[in-house]
Motif scaffolding. Structure first.
Motif, short mmCIF file in Angstrom:
data_model
loop_
_atom_site.label_atom_id
_atom_site.label_comp_id
_atom_site.label_asym_id
_atom_site.label_seq_id
_atom_site.Cartn_x
_atom_site.Cartn_y
_atom_site.Cartn_z
N GLU A 176 0.82 -1.23 0.00
CA GLU A 176 0.00 0.00 0.00
C GLU A 176 0.84 1.27 0.00
N LEU A 177 2.05 1.21 0.56
CA LEU A 177 2.83 2.45 0.73
C LEU A 177 3.36 2.96 -0.61
N ASP A 178 3.19 4.26 -0.83
CA ASP A 178 3.57 4.86 -2.11
C ASP A 178 5.04 5.31 -2.07
N GLY A 179 5.92 4.31 -1.98
CA GLY A 179 7.36 4.60 -1.97
C GLY A 179 8.07 3.47 -2.68
N THR A 180 9.25 3.72 -3.23
CA THR A 180 9.97 2.66 -3.94
C THR A 180 10.79 1.82 -2.96
N LEU A 181 11.59 2.50 -2.13
CA LEU A 181 12.46 1.78 -1.19
C LEU A 181 12.09 2.20 0.23
N LEU A 182 11.75 1.21 1.04
CA LEU A 182 11.36 1.48 2.42
C LEU A 182 12.53 1.04 3.32
N CYS A 183 13.02 1.94 4.13
CA CYS A 183 14.21 1.62 4.94
C CYS A 183 13.90 1.67 6.43
N GLY A 184 14.11 0.58 7.14
CA GLY A 184 13.92 0.53 8.59
C GLY A 184 15.18 1.02 9.27
N LEU A 185 15.05 2.13 10.01
CA LEU A 185 16.29 2.79 10.48
C LEU A 185 16.33 3.17 11.95
N GLY A 186 15.50 2.52 12.79
CA GLY A 186 15.61 2.73 14.25
C GLY A 186 15.61 4.18 14.67
N GLY A 187 16.59 4.55 15.48
CA GLY A 187 16.61 5.89 16.07
C GLY A 187 17.31 6.95 15.22
N SER A 188 17.45 6.71 13.91
CA SER A 188 18.23 7.63 13.06
C SER A 188 17.67 9.05 13.03
N LEU A 189 16.34 9.19 13.01
CA LEU A 189 15.78 10.55 12.91
C LEU A 189 16.18 11.39 14.12
N ASP A 190 16.24 10.74 15.29
CA ASP A 190 16.66 11.46 16.51
C ASP A 190 18.07 12.02 16.33
N VAL A 191 18.92 11.23 15.69
CA VAL A 191 20.32 11.67 15.50
C VAL A 191 20.39 12.77 14.43
N TYR A 192 19.71 12.57 13.29
CA TYR A 192 19.72 13.60 12.24
C TYR A 192 19.17 14.92 12.79
N ALA A 193 18.15 14.80 13.68
CA ALA A 193 17.51 16.00 14.23
C ALA A 193 18.37 16.66 15.31
N GLY A 194 19.37 15.93 15.79
CA GLY A 194 20.22 16.46 16.86
C GLY A 194 19.59 16.28 18.23
N VAL A 195 18.53 15.45 18.32
CA VAL A 195 17.86 15.21 19.60
C VAL A 195 18.70 14.24 20.44
N VAL A 196 19.31 13.27 19.77
CA VAL A 196 20.19 12.30 20.44
C VAL A 196 21.54 12.38 19.75
N GLU A 197 22.59 12.44 20.54
CA GLU A 197 23.93 12.52 19.94
C GLU A 197 24.43 11.13 19.60
N ARG A 198 25.15 11.06 18.49
CA ARG A 198 25.80 9.81 18.17
C ARG A 198 27.10 9.72 18.99
N ALA A 199 27.63 8.52 19.19
CA ALA A 199 28.86 8.38 19.95
C ALA A 199 30.00 9.11 19.22
N PRO A 200 30.97 9.68 19.96
CA PRO A 200 32.12 10.31 19.30
C PRO A 200 32.88 9.30 18.45
N ALA A 201 33.63 9.83 17.47
CA ALA A 201 34.32 8.98 16.49
C ALA A 201 35.16 7.88 17.14
N PHE A 202 35.81 8.21 18.26
CA PHE A 202 36.67 7.22 18.92
C PHE A 202 35.89 5.93 19.20
#
Ligand code: UDP
Length: 244
Positions: A176-202
């Protein structure tokens, strides 16, 4: 296609850039499909949930998100090319999509987060079209599907409800969904939004992202005991043949 079985979950042995190239090929061909990024917890869960295993294996791309999965492949002497964190894969995919003016719908996380993520992604990748946003807290699946489709066609729909909820939502509604590729991505939006920080590079570079997360979110400790159990089961699977 080179796939590596870990407790019956068939991972693609590809690098992040190869995964992006494959996803872009699906978009250009208009070939409908979905992407999953299971970590060791989800693989362990799928071991006793045949339905979940089947839907993970039905994905166009099964990416190894997490150092536990990469270690498991080494134990089984069927090495994966590299860890492909869902969040990094999607960021690179957005970059490639922006170059072709392709579109994405952002679905999931708490109210307001997807909109912030949209602004951040468009600032990083000018040319990326965001068709719309919808938070991930809903009573009725059908209403959520209608809200997503009201935005019109999207090349990619990011489904960020946490695992395995997002995989189940994708499998139930892909037609039913009108999209070509559907990606399951957990908490990624929180990180892109800057709501949750990703771990430092180290931490990321040394396979210690789980440790950073444990320090920040100690209530995850119980969930994390799944990792040693998972690795032990992988070692045993060499003897029992469950790794096939
Ligand atoms: N979430 C959601 N709807 C729900 C439950 C969770 O949109 O019913 C969101 C939550 O706000 C968060 C994400 O799903 O943004 C889950 O993130 P987490 O890092 O816990 O998931 P994981 O990557 O560990 O699967």
């Amino acid at each position: 296609m080179n796939r590596v079985s870990i407790l019956g979950v068939q991972f693609d042995a590809i690098s992040k850039s190869e995964a992006v190239a494959r996803a872009m090929a699906c978009l250009r061909e208009g070939k409908k499909g979905y992407v999953v990024t299971p970590n060791s917890e989800i693989v362990y869960m799928a071991r006793s949930d045949a339905g979940l295993k089947k839907l993970l294996n039905g994905a166009a791309l099964v990416l190894p998100d997490g150092i536990g999965v990469v270690h498991a492949a080494k134990i089984l002497k069927k090495p994966l090319k590299e860890k492909v964190a869902g969040i990094e894969f999607a960021a690179s995919l957005m970059e490639a999509m922006a170059k072709e003016g392709r579109s994405v719908f952002l679905f999931g996380a708490k109210p307001g987060v997807a909109e912030k993520a949209a602004a951040a992604l468009q600032a990083s990748y000018p040319g990326l079209a965001v068709t719309g946003c919808r938070d991930g807290y809903f009573q009725d699946d059908a209403q959520a599907v209608r809200d997503i489709n009201a935005a019109g066609h999207s090349d990619v729909i990011l489904v960020c409800l946490g695992a395995p909820k997002q995989e189940r939502f994708i499998a139930a509604h892909i037609d039913e969904l009108d999209g070509t590729l559907l990606c399951g991505l957990g908490g990624s939006l929180d990180v892109y939004a800057g709501v949750v920080e990703r771990a430092p590079a180290f931490y990321v570079n040394h396979g210690l992202e789980w440790f950073y997360r444990l320090k920040k979110e100690p209530w995850r400790a119980k969930r994390m005991t799944a990792l040693p159990k998972f690795l032990l089961t992988v070692v045993k699977s060499k003897v029992t043949g469950e790794d096939k």
